[in-house]
Design an enzyme around this catalytic site. Structure first.
Site, short mmCIF file in Angstrom:
data_model
loop_
_atom_site.label_atom_id
_atom_site.label_comp_id
_atom_site.label_asym_id
_atom_site.label_seq_id
_atom_site.Cartn_x
_atom_site.Cartn_y
_atom_site.Cartn_z
N GLU A 101 0.81 -1.21 0.00
CA GLU A 101 0.00 0.00 0.00
C GLU A 101 0.84 1.27 0.00
OE1 GLU A 101 -2.93 -0.16 3.10
OE2 GLU A 101 -3.71 -2.07 2.41
N HIS A 106 8.71 -1.35 4.27
CA HIS A 106 8.30 -1.43 5.66
C HIS A 106 8.03 -2.89 6.01
CE1 HIS A 106 4.63 -0.80 3.29
NE2 HIS A 106 3.93 -1.37 4.25
#
Length: 122
Positions: A101, A106
């Site tokens: 997203e 991350h």
């Protein structure tokens, strides 16, 4: 593959201090903070401070110091959160089919409840 980094993504804005975060740990090359929409009792995101789109971009292009710091930061967060006893899950999504997203590397650290299967069959 060459990666195109978008410096307007939410994590870049967090790193620049434009958006606040609930910091768990900050190091020279990494930032760990609590997810604003936690999917488990413990849900911490760990990001490198460098402009890397996804894990393979980071693994191929980051310096040894960045890679070491990022890996050790993930381990330190797991230790700080006391996750070794009952276990945890690390997730790093990449690209469209990986359902990434935010186009900044991350890792999600998830723990605190049984998390079920990694992928649904079907």
């Amino acid at each position: 593959m060459a990666y195109s980094y978008d410096d307007q993504n939410i994590f870049a804005k967090i790193l620049r201090g434009e958006i606040p975060n609930n910091t768990v740990l900050e190091t020279e090359h990494s930032l760990a903070f609590r997810d604003i929409r936690p999917q488990a009792p413990v849900h911490v995101l760990v990001i490198p401070k460098g402009a890397y789109v996804c894990y393979d971009d980071f693994a191929q292009n980051a310096s040894d110091a960045e890679i070491l710091d990022y890996t050790r930061t993930i381990g330190k967060v797991c230790e700080m959160e006391g996750l070794a006893a009952n276990g945890f899950r690390l997730i790093s999504n990449a690209g469209a089919e990986g359902v990434q997203e935010v186009p900044h590397l991350h890792v999600h650290i998830l723990a605190g409840r049984p998390l079920g299967r990694m992928l649904e069959h079907g």
